[in-house]
Design a protein around this motif. Structure first.
Motif, PDB file in Angstrom:
ATOM      1  N   ASP A 265      35.204  43.225  30.536  1.00 54.75           N
ATOM      2  CA  ASP A 265      34.329  42.060  30.418  1.00 54.75           C
ATOM      3  C   ASP A 265      33.248  42.417  29.406  1.00 54.75           C
ATOM      4  O   ASP A 265      32.829  43.564  29.329  1.00 54.75           O
ATOM      5  CB  ASP A 265      33.655  41.749  31.766  1.00 54.75           C
ATOM      6  CG  ASP A 265      34.657  41.251  32.811  1.00 54.75           C
ATOM      7  OD1 ASP A 265      35.723  40.754  32.423  1.00 54.75           O
ATOM      8  OD2 ASP A 265      34.342  41.361  34.014  1.00 54.75           O
TER       9      ASP A 265
ATOM     10  N   ASP B  55      35.990  37.112  39.101  1.00 53.62           N
ATOM     11  CA  ASP B  55      34.760  37.755  38.787  1.00 53.62           C
ATOM     12  C   ASP B  55      33.734  37.735  39.888  1.00 53.62           C
ATOM     13  O   ASP B  55      33.281  36.702  40.320  1.00 53.62           O
ATOM     14  CB  ASP B  55      34.200  37.237  37.487  1.00 53.62           C
ATOM     15  CG  ASP B  55      34.720  38.120  36.365  1.00 53.62           C
ATOM     16  OD1 ASP B  55      35.195  39.206  36.694  1.00 53.62           O
ATOM     17  OD2 ASP B  55      34.666  37.715  35.220  1.00 53.62           O
TER      18      ASP B  55
ATOM     19  N   GLU C 269      30.806  38.746  39.535  1.00 51.86           N
ATOM     20  CA  GLU C 269      29.456  38.470  39.046  1.00 51.86           C
ATOM     21  C   GLU C 269      29.233  37.030  38.663  1.00 51.86           C
ATOM     22  O   GLU C 269      28.124  36.637  38.401  1.00 51.86           O
ATOM     23  CB  GLU C 269      29.103  39.416  37.904  1.00 51.86           C
ATOM     24  CG  GLU C 269      29.812  39.144  36.589  1.00 51.86           C
ATOM     25  CD  GLU C 269      31.236  39.671  36.557  1.00 51.86           C
ATOM     26  OE1 GLU C 269      31.705  40.227  37.574  1.00 51.86           O
ATOM     27  OE2 GLU C 269      31.883  39.492  35.540  1.00 51.86           O
TER      28      GLU C 269
ATOM     29  N   HIS D 197      42.007  36.920  31.779  1.00 49.11           N
ATOM     30  CA  HIS D 197      41.299  36.234  32.854  1.00 49.11           C
ATOM     31  C   HIS D 197      40.251  35.199  32.439  1.00 49.11           C
ATOM     32  O   HIS D 197      39.136  35.481  32.093  1.00 49.11           O
ATOM     33  CB  HIS D 197      40.819  37.176  33.948  1.00 49.11           C
ATOM     34  CG  HIS D 197      39.848  38.273  33.590  1.00 49.11           C
ATOM     35  ND1 HIS D 197      40.073  39.228  32.661  1.00 49.11           N
ATOM     36  CD2 HIS D 197      38.633  38.543  34.117  1.00 49.11           C
ATOM     37  CE1 HIS D 197      39.055  40.058  32.625  1.00 49.11           C
ATOM     38  NE2 HIS D 197      38.158  39.665  33.493  1.00 49.11           N
TER      39      HIS D 197
ATOM     40  N   ASP E 275      36.165  43.804  41.034  1.00 47.78           N
ATOM     41  CA  ASP E 275      37.516  43.369  40.646  1.00 47.78           C
ATOM     42  C   ASP E 275      38.112  44.293  39.573  1.00 47.78           C
ATOM     43  O   ASP E 275      39.308  44.257  39.314  1.00 47.78           O
ATOM     44  CB  ASP E 275      37.531  41.909  40.181  1.00 47.78           C
ATOM     45  CG  ASP E 275      36.569  41.625  39.045  1.00 47.78           C
ATOM     46  OD1 ASP E 275      35.493  42.254  39.007  1.00 47.78           O
ATOM     47  OD2 ASP E 275      36.889  40.777  38.191  1.00 47.78           O
ATOM     48  N   HIS E 276      37.304  45.136  38.970  1.00 48.98           N
ATOM     49  CA  HIS E 276      37.789  46.077  37.954  1.00 48.98           C
ATOM     50  C   HIS E 276      37.814  47.509  38.488  1.00 48.98           C
ATOM     51  O   HIS E 276      38.730  48.266  38.181  1.00 48.98           O
ATOM     52  CB  HIS E 276      36.912  46.002  36.699  1.00 48.98           C
ATOM     53  CG  HIS E 276      37.028  44.702  35.974  1.00 48.98           C
ATOM     54  ND1 HIS E 276      37.777  44.536  34.832  1.00 48.98           N
ATOM     55  CD2 HIS E 276      36.512  43.478  36.246  1.00 48.98           C
ATOM     56  CE1 HIS E 276      37.712  43.277  34.427  1.00 48.98           C
ATOM     57  NE2 HIS E 276      36.951  42.612  35.265  1.00 48.98           N
TER      58      HIS E 276
ATOM     59  N   HIS F  60      28.914  37.214  30.801  1.00 49.77           N
ATOM     60  CA  HIS F  60      30.143  37.052  30.026  1.00 49.77           C
ATOM     61  C   HIS F  60      29.836  36.315  28.720  1.00 49.77           C
ATOM     62  O   HIS F  60      28.945  35.469  28.669  1.00 49.77           O
ATOM     63  CB  HIS F  60      31.163  36.210  30.796  1.00 49.77           C
ATOM     64  CG  HIS F  60      31.699  36.900  32.009  1.00 49.77           C
ATOM     65  ND1 HIS F  60      32.754  37.783  31.961  1.00 49.77           N
ATOM     66  CD2 HIS F  60      31.315  36.849  33.297  1.00 49.77           C
ATOM     67  CE1 HIS F  60      32.997  38.227  33.179  1.00 49.77           C
ATOM     68  NE2 HIS F  60      32.133  37.680  34.007  1.00 49.77           N
TER      69      HIS F  60
HETATM   70 ZN   LIG Z   1      36.179  40.637  34.999  1.00 48.42          ZN
END
Ligand SMILES: [Zn+2]
Ligand SMILES: [Zn+2]
Length: 337
Positions: A118, A334, A336, A307, A43-44, A285
């Motif tokens: 993140d 995310d 993950e 986010h 997503d990044h 996170h």
């Molecule tokens: Zn993220």
């Protein structure tokens, strides 16, 4: 002359966060001409940008995942190095999230912003620890930005997994892990806890484990789960992507105890809905305490929250005397967690 306010040179666009004087995007959601990428989660780090600036580890991850689509030209930047893009200086510093993850420190005319991507603050044997950077505006994620999210110590969760392993000698422990970061961290934590038996992997996890090992993260003996007999897998730990734990693939395993390593496992209904017998609260996170501690450690007078659960963290930041607002950046779901 006073430094310009970050709002005048850094803004949200449909393609993502855009730095106007440098004409580049941070973690763009659509292909752009020039991208600074904080880390390898999909997503990044998206494919197809003309020019990409990231840490060597992040670029290696992107090359493995996207091949030639990783980007037109890929520019490596080590932690602490500075590159100037027209009139903006860019530096990458460790974010403690996954291998190669970075905070982007942007500076324009004495005005400094940190885009943290993140991050987490607890120790992770598979990546460099988060380094607080002084700045005028700190942009923080808020995936677990509610006081209810307090992740237990990793060792506590690993001990629960090992306990289950000893309890059920004839079953296997099937642990759902995201391929980038969580997988290698769970393996490294198991090794630190003294578990030295082979760990069995779903095929989709092998490539990134190899990449981590090439970057100096020792993971011990890893074997493919495919091809191993039920007898071989009894009393063993098998790692697989979360999706695979529920499908046909897992039928080859000896009566698996279904586990999942994720910060969301703190929410009992989620574990139940996914049929997880052994929820392991292991997250890449920051939890609520790590988020609030980071605001204090960074010491920026202003915070932009993105986010996740923005509202509670904005409220908290305002309460300790900071200027704070939610940043409407969408499209970061995310991978993950
Ligand atoms: Zn993220
Ligand atoms: Zn991530």
């Amino acid at each position: 002359m006073a430094a310009p306010h970050p709002e005048t040179w850094l803004r949200v666009t449909p393609s993502g966060l855009y730095c106007e004087p440098g004409d580049f995007f941070v973690d763009p959601k659509q292909p752009v001409d020039r991208a600074v990428i904080t880390h390898g989660h999909s997503d990044h780090a998206r494919p197809g940008n003309a020019h990409v600036l990231a840490t060597p580890e992040t670029l290696a991850i992107m090359r493995q995942r996207y091949g030639n689509d990783a980007g037109g030209s890929l520019q490596e930047m080590r932690y602490g190095e500075t590159v100037t893009i027209s009139t903006v200086s860019v530096k990458l510093c460790p974010a403690g999230h996954v291998l190669g993850s970075a905070q982007a420190v942007l500076e324009y005319q004495d005005s400094r912003v940190v885009v943290s991507g993140d991050y987490k603050r607890r120790r992770d044997p598979t990546c460099a620890p988060f380094e607080p950077q002084p700045c005028d505006v700190f942009i923080t994620e808020a995936t677990f930005g509610l006081p209810v999210f307090r992740h237990p110590p990793d060792r506590h969760e690993i001990d629960r997994l090992l306990h289950s392993l000893h309890l059920y000698r004839e079953r296997c422990q099937l642990v759902g892990v995201y391929a980038l970061g969580k997988c290698q961290r769970v393996i490294a934590l198991l090794r630190e806890a003294g578990y030295d038996a082979p760990i069995y992997l779903h095929g989709a996890l092998a490539g990134l484990c190899e990449l981590y090992e090439q970057h100096g993260v020792a993971l011990g003996l890893l074997l493919p789960a495919t091809g191993a007999t039920k007898a071989e897998l009894a009393g063993k730990i098998v790692l697989a992507p979360p999706g695979a734990t529920a499908d046909r693939w897992s039928r080859r395993l000896p009566d698996p105890v279904s586990a999942l390593a994720s910060g969301w496992m703190r929410v009992k209904q989620r574990a139940k809905a996914r049929g997880v017998e052994l929820p392991l609260v292991i997250s890449d996170h920051a939890d609520w305490d790590e988020l609030t501690q980071t605001l204090v450690d960074v010491g920026a007078p202003e915070v932009w929250v993105t986010h996740g659960n923005e509202e509670a963290l904005v409220h908290y930041a305002t309460g300790i005397g900071l200027k704070a607002r939610a940043l409407a950046l969408f499209g970061y779901e995310d991978e993950e967690e």
